[in-house]
Each structure stands twice: as structure tokens, then as C-alpha cells.
Motif scaffolding. Structure first.
Motif, PDB file in Angstrom:
ATOM      1  N   PRO A  39     -11.814  43.818 -27.380  1.00  0.00           N
ATOM      2  CA  PRO A  39     -12.591  44.682 -28.286  1.00  0.00           C
ATOM      3  C   PRO A  39     -13.525  45.620 -27.538  1.00  0.00           C
ATOM      4  O   PRO A  39     -13.909  46.662 -28.077  1.00  0.00           O
ATOM      5  CB  PRO A  39     -13.360  43.691 -29.156  1.00  0.00           C
ATOM      6  N   ALA A  40     -13.901  45.293 -26.315  1.00  0.00           N
ATOM      7  CA  ALA A  40     -14.820  46.147 -25.558  1.00  0.00           C
ATOM      8  C   ALA A  40     -14.137  47.412 -25.046  1.00  0.00           C
ATOM      9  O   ALA A  40     -14.778  48.455 -24.915  1.00  0.00           O
ATOM     10  CB  ALA A  40     -15.410  45.368 -24.386  1.00  0.00           C
ATOM     11  N   THR A  41     -12.831  47.315 -24.766  1.00  0.00           N
ATOM     12  CA  THR A  41     -12.147  48.453 -24.137  1.00  0.00           C
ATOM     13  C   THR A  41     -10.898  48.899 -24.869  1.00  0.00           C
ATOM     14  O   THR A  41     -10.410  50.008 -24.641  1.00  0.00           O
ATOM     15  CB  THR A  41     -11.758  48.085 -22.698  1.00  0.00           C
ATOM     16  N   GLY A  42     -10.340  48.048 -25.706  1.00  0.00           N
ATOM     17  CA  GLY A  42      -9.066  48.355 -26.336  1.00  0.00           C
ATOM     18  C   GLY A  42      -7.874  48.104 -25.439  1.00  0.00           C
ATOM     19  O   GLY A  42      -6.723  48.316 -25.841  1.00  0.00           O
ATOM     20  N   GLN A  43      -8.106  47.612 -24.238  1.00  0.00           N
ATOM     21  CA  GLN A  43      -7.017  47.355 -23.300  1.00  0.00           C
ATOM     22  C   GLN A  43      -6.367  46.000 -23.590  1.00  0.00           C
ATOM     23  O   GLN A  43      -7.014  45.068 -24.071  1.00  0.00           O
ATOM     24  CB  GLN A  43      -7.537  47.384 -21.867  1.00  0.00           C
ATOM     25  N   ILE A  44      -5.090  45.902 -23.249  1.00  0.00           N
ATOM     26  CA  ILE A  44      -4.360  44.644 -23.420  1.00  0.00           C
ATOM     27  C   ILE A  44      -4.814  43.656 -22.346  1.00  0.00           C
ATOM     28  O   ILE A  44      -4.824  43.969 -21.158  1.00  0.00           O
ATOM     29  CB  ILE A  44      -2.843  44.887 -23.328  1.00  0.00           C
ATOM     30  N   VAL A  45      -5.207  42.453 -22.788  1.00  0.00           N
ATOM     31  CA  VAL A  45      -5.678  41.436 -21.834  1.00  0.00           C
ATOM     32  C   VAL A  45      -4.757  40.225 -21.784  1.00  0.00           C
ATOM     33  O   VAL A  45      -4.998  39.287 -21.013  1.00  0.00           O
ATOM     34  CB  VAL A  45      -7.113  40.994 -22.169  1.00  0.00           C
ATOM     35  N   GLY A  46      -3.711  40.214 -22.598  1.00  0.00           N
ATOM     36  CA  GLY A  46      -2.780  39.099 -22.558  1.00  0.00           C
ATOM     37  C   GLY A  46      -1.731  39.213 -23.640  1.00  0.00           C
ATOM     38  O   GLY A  46      -1.809  40.080 -24.523  1.00  0.00           O
ATOM     39  N   ARG A  47      -0.708  38.349 -23.544  1.00  0.00           N
ATOM     40  CA  ARG A  47       0.360  38.299 -24.537  1.00  0.00           C
ATOM     41  C   ARG A  47       0.631  36.846 -24.868  1.00  0.00           C
ATOM     42  O   ARG A  47       0.604  35.972 -23.986  1.00  0.00           O
ATOM     43  CB  ARG A  47       1.645  38.959 -24.023  1.00  0.00           C
ATOM     44  N   VAL A  48       0.888  36.558 -26.133  1.00  0.00           N
ATOM     45  CA  VAL A  48       1.234  35.200 -26.551  1.00  0.00           C
ATOM     46  C   VAL A  48       2.401  35.253 -27.527  1.00  0.00           C
ATOM     47  O   VAL A  48       2.744  36.307 -28.067  1.00  0.00           O
ATOM     48  CB  VAL A  48       0.029  34.483 -27.205  1.00  0.00           C
ATOM     49  N   ALA A  49       2.981  34.094 -27.761  1.00  0.00           N
ATOM     50  CA  ALA A  49       4.139  34.001 -28.641  1.00  0.00           C
ATOM     51  C   ALA A  49       3.734  34.168 -30.103  1.00  0.00           C
ATOM     52  O   ALA A  49       2.722  33.623 -30.544  1.00  0.00           O
ATOM     53  CB  ALA A  49       4.830  32.656 -28.454  1.00  0.00           C
ATOM     54  N   ASP A  50       4.526  34.918 -30.825  1.00  0.00           N
ATOM     55  CA  ASP A  50       4.365  35.040 -32.272  1.00  0.00           C
ATOM     56  C   ASP A  50       5.295  34.015 -32.909  1.00  0.00           C
ATOM     57  O   ASP A  50       6.445  34.302 -33.244  1.00  0.00           O
ATOM     58  CB  ASP A  50       4.710  36.461 -32.719  1.00  0.00           C
ATOM     59  N   MET A  51       4.776  32.798 -33.079  1.00  0.00           N
ATOM     60  CA  MET A  51       5.616  31.676 -33.488  1.00  0.00           C
ATOM     61  C   MET A  51       6.070  31.805 -34.929  1.00  0.00           C
ATOM     62  O   MET A  51       5.311  32.210 -35.806  1.00  0.00           O
ATOM     63  CB  MET A  51       4.868  30.358 -33.270  1.00  0.00           C
ATOM     64  N   THR A  52       7.326  31.449 -35.165  1.00  0.00           N
ATOM     65  CA  THR A  52       7.869  31.420 -36.524  1.00  0.00           C
ATOM     66  C   THR A  52       7.504  30.093 -37.178  1.00  0.00           C
ATOM     67  O   THR A  52       6.997  29.163 -36.538  1.00  0.00           O
ATOM     68  CB  THR A  52       9.392  31.553 -36.485  1.00  0.00           C
TER      69      THR A  52
END
Length: 501
Positions: A9-22
Motif C-alpha cells: 500500500p505504500a508504493t503500489g509495487q508487487i511484493v509477493g505472489r500467492v496461490a488463489d486456492m479453489t
């Protein structure tokens, strides 16, 4: 499995990725927990506590890395990002000390004539799998604060963190595996689909979040006839009496309203100040708010107030302020927002005066750094104003007359009252925290937190084993009269009722 990005939220930059579990992914994860939970529950409580102590040590050893990750995904100032892990460490120590005595099978004293020939034992069995759904404001603290008593009780735990702030929880769950602990703690990442599947597959659901979503969770839990705990929204009030220590009250009001950028269910969201001291109090809080350093912090304690976690929340806060100003409120003081990325979600702390209960900032949960101040003239009026809310989480009273403050507290329809302090109930693990009205159902913390995740089992054993009990078939006049007379003698508390019938 698809993935989704987590942005700072401070920069709008991507800081990680996680699984979008079904939903199927979540059900599979819960099935795995069910398969492992039996052995975990069969362990001695002291052995489970030893695992939690090893986990405590892991959290402390990785505290800095976890706090940095938490700051990246929430935007918290460094001072606030550093608070969550020490809180969980203390929770592990507290429940680890409490649980062995609580979960021990206990003989229960007999009561009543029909129980005279019985021995009575009370045992506690954990719910097999506890699901925990948590929001983005305290992603690690709220997740583990419920997970720890559930684990020590013998349950397996699945945590569904907010899709906005899942990274620290994922890292913490990896830490449980890193110490070699049994596979009874997992994380389910994703949005509403993952959350719904968790509610539909666990044996107990603990939800922390909005009142609207809490209703949905409670409905789904009720359809399955499983218990749930709901820690929902708040509109916490502060009363400042004429005899209050004004400087302390002003400091408490500012911190209580603005800490974590006002994104706390227990944030001070409305202040009622006695008319005799109103103007002095407003001058104090306006000056203190103006001194706050607002910005995107690093690890050097350069700022006091960080950004709101989501752009949607920025919109809610802005709408509340606009509504108040349109209806006649005035800005008495405000912090300054420095030059930051346009995506930073920073919102300046604001003191509003000339407010009333027609304004959304005095009725609805704002969840932002807004401090609306309203006058009152009598204690009865202040109490009525505080109770004029659909929420009832906690409240604060500042007064030098502590006995009077206690009498006022007794009349407030809230789950906790802090006197000459703010947020103090959050840090007293030995006391339950719960709300009334739309602030939730059930409690967390306190000596009942371990029992919350257990089901009681009553075991009754006949001490004497004649051919039949006096109350069994066949019914007969003499035996029936004898049983009734003995019951009456033991139940009545005066001679006339014992013998004169």
C-alpha cells in the motif's frame, strides 16, 4: 493453480505472489488436517505446549524478517509492524501455562439425590479442525492469537488470511513446518471462494472482519450446525469528563484514533467531551495531530502514521469526512501528507468538531484516522450517546474520580471499558475480549479461550451396581413414594416442606 499478486500500500509495487486456492484446494487442505489431527489430540497437553514453545523460539529468531514482510504488505510504520510478534509470543506463554491444568480430566462434585450413587468426570475434546478467517489490519497477530489456543487445545488449524495481506501468515505457517512440528497448521490463500469453502469444511469457524461478512459466515455455519466465533466491527467511544487529566486524555485520544492509521476494530472513532473543557481539549488534540509524521515508513522510525491498506478503505474514510463537512462539521486540525507515490493510500489524520449523530462518522465504522469530537453536559447524556450505537465493542472513560468512572462503565453497553487508558484491554490476555450488538458473538482471549475450541464430555459412572436402580422399571407405589420423599427431604431447605406433605 493460479496465483495473484500482493501489492504494497505504500508504493503500489508487487511484493509477493500467492496461490488463489479453489474450493477443492481448500477442502483437500482441510482433509489433510483432519488426517493429522487425531495424533495431535492424543498427545499429552505438555507435549503440544513444547511444540508451541519451539514455535515461539522460531518466531523470535525470525522476528525481524517477519516484521519487514508485514510492513511491506500492510504499510505500517516500523514501530507498529514490530508489535505483532511480541504479542503472539506472550500468547504462547500464557496459554502454554494455562492449558495443562485446564484440559486435565476433572472429577466433578456430586449434586442432587439422583447423583449420590454416581461418580462424575468432565473431559475436554477439541474440535477436529478450526478455521480462522482474518482481516488485513493485523494479519499475523489476529491469525495466531486464535490459532495458539486452538492448537494447544488439540485442534488442527487452517488460516485464511485476507487476500490483501497473506504473505506474513504464509511465512509464519512455513515456520511451523520448519521446526518439524506435526502437520496441523496450514494456510489457505485466496478470496471469497476460499473463505466460503473453509466455512463449509471445518468443524469450528472463527471470523474477524466486517459485520456484513460476519452475518454471511454465521448463516453458513448455522446451516451446517457448527459453532462460530465472530469478532466484528466497532465504533468505540471515548468519554472525557470535566475532571480528567486533559493532557493524558488528549494523548490517548490521538493514539487511540490514529494508531494503525485508525484501522482497528477498537479505534477511538468518536469522542464525547464535557462542555466545560471542550475547547481546551480540541486545541490539545489538534496540536498533537498536527505534529504527527505521516508517510511511508522504512525501518528507521521516521513516521508515525502510515497509509490505509486498501484504496477502497481510503474511499470510505474520505466519504465519511465529506459527509460530515457537508452537514456542518468543521476541521479543527489535521496532519500533513508528504509527497509520496499517488498509489500510497495516505490519508491525513483529521480532528472534526461540530459533529452529531446524523453524520456517518459518528454512526458507521470509519476504520481510518478521523477524530470526531462532540460536547456533552451531564454524565447521563454521555452514557446515552455512547450507547446510541449498533456496535458495542469497547469504550474509554477519562476521569480523576475513578469510582464514578466505574459506575459509568457499568452502564455502558460494551464488551470492555478502559478507564484512564486506551486499548489496555487488548493487551490483557487474561481477560476476554468480545462485543455486543453488531460487534460480534463470543470472545477471544481470557481463561476461556482454550475451552472455546473444545467440546465438553461428561462421563458418569455408577458407584454401586445393584440389580436395578430405584428409579428404573417396574414402577411401584412404595418405591416411588420413597424416591420422592428422599428427593424432597434433600431438596427442601426447611423442615415444614421436607416432612409436611
Amino acid at each position: 493453480m493460479t496465483m495473484f499478486d500482493v501489492t504494497a500500500p505504500a508504493t503500489g509495487q508487487i511484493v509477493g505472489r500467492v496461490a488463489d486456492m479453489t474450493g477443492d484446494d481448500v477442502v483437500a487442505a482441510v482433509d489433510n488436517l483432519h488426517a493429522s489431527q487425531g495424533d495431535w489430540a492424543d498427545m499429552a497437553v505438555t507435549q503440544r505446549v513444547r511444540w508451541l514453545h519451539r514455535y515461539r523460539d522460531w518466531l523470535l529468531d525470525h522476528e525481524d524478517a517477519l516484521a519487514k514482510l508485514l510492513q511491506d504488505e500492510t504499510g505500517k510504520p516500523w514501530a507498529e509492524a514490530n508489535l505483532e510478534i511480541p504479542y503472539i509470543v506472550e500468547a504462547i506463554n500464557y496459554y502454554g501455562r494455562l492449558a495443562p491444568g485446564q484440559l486435565r480430566s476433572k472429577a466433578v462434585r456430586r449434586h442432587g439425590p439422583l447423583a449420590l450413587g454416581k461418580s462424575q468426570m468432565l473431559r475436554w475434546h477439541p474440535y477436529p479442525v478450526v478455521g480462522i478467517i482474518t482481516p488485513w489490519n493485523f494479519p499475523l497477530g489476529l491469525s495466531l492469537l486464535d490459532a495458539v489456543p486452538a492448537l494447544v487445545a488439540g485442534a488442527a488449524v487452517a488460516i485464511k488470511p485476507s487476500e490483501y495481506t497473506p504473505l506474513t501468515v504464509c511465512a509464519a505457517v512455513r515456520g511451523w513446518a520448519a521446526i518439524g512440528a506435526p502437520p496441523v497448521l496450514s494456510v489457505c490463500t485466496g478470496g471469497a471462494v476460499a473463505g466460503g469453502a473453509l466455512v463449509d469444511s471445518v468443524d469450528y469457524i472463527q471470523f474477524t472482519g466486517s459485520s456484513a461478512t460476519g452475518r454471511v459466515v454465521a448463516h453458513r455455519a448455522a446451516e451446517r450446525l457448527i459453532p462460530c466465533g465472530l469478532e466484528l466491527g466497532g465504533k468505540d467511544a471515548l468519554i472525557v469528563r470535566a475532571d480528567a487529566n486533559l493532557d493524558r486524555a488528549a494523548n490517548a485520544a490521538v493514539w487511540g484514533a490514529v494508531a494503525n492509521a485508525g484501522q482497528m476494530c477498537t479505534s477511538i472513532e468518536r469522542v464525547y467531551v464535557h462542555a466545560d473543557i471542550h475547547d481546551r481539549f480540541v486545541s490539545l488534540v489538534a496540536a498533537k495531530v498536527g505534529e504527527l509524521r505521516v508517510g511511508c515508513d522504512d525501518r528507521r522510525y521516521r513516521f508515525d502514521v502510515g497509509p490505509l491498506t486498501t484504496a477502497a478503505q481510503w474511499g470510505v474514510v474520505s466519504a465519511h469526512v465529506d459527509d460530515a463537512l457537508r452537514k456542518g462539521a468543521r476541521v479543527a486540525g489535521a496532519g500533513r501528507v508528504p509527497s509520496c507515490p499517488s498509489s500510497s493510500n495516505l490519508y491525513p489524520p483529521i480532528v472534526l468538531v461540530d459533529v452529531d449523530h446524523s453524520m456517518s462518522c459518528m454512526r458507521d465504522e470509519t476504520f481510518g484516522p478521523i477524530l470526531p469530537v462532540m460536547r456533552f453536559t451531564t454524565d447521563d447524556e454521555a452514557i446515552a450517546l455512547v450507547n446510541n450505537s449498533r456496535y458495542g465493542l469497547s469504550a474509554t472513560i477519562f476521569a480523576e474520580d475513578v469510582e464514578l468512572a466505574h459506575r459509568m462503565a457499568h452502564r455502558l453497553d460494551v464488551g470492555a471499558v478502559n478507564i484512564n487508558d486506551v486499548f489496555a484491554n487488548l493487551f490483557t490476555l487474561a481477560l476476554p475480549q468480545g462485543g455486543r450488538g453488531e460487534s460480534g458473538v463470543g470472545t477471544r482471549n481470557g481463561s476461556g479461550a482454550v475451552y472455546k475450541y473444545c467440546r465438553p464430555q461428561a462421563v458418569v459412572t455408577a458407584r454401586f451396581r445393584p440389580r436395578r436402580e430405584p428409579t428404573w422399571y417396574p414402577y411401584a407405589p412404595l418405591r416411588g413414594a420413597f424416591v420422592h420423599r428422599v428427593s424432597r427431604i434433600l431438596g427442601a431447605r426447611d423442615v415444614i416442606r421436607q416432612f409436611c406433605r
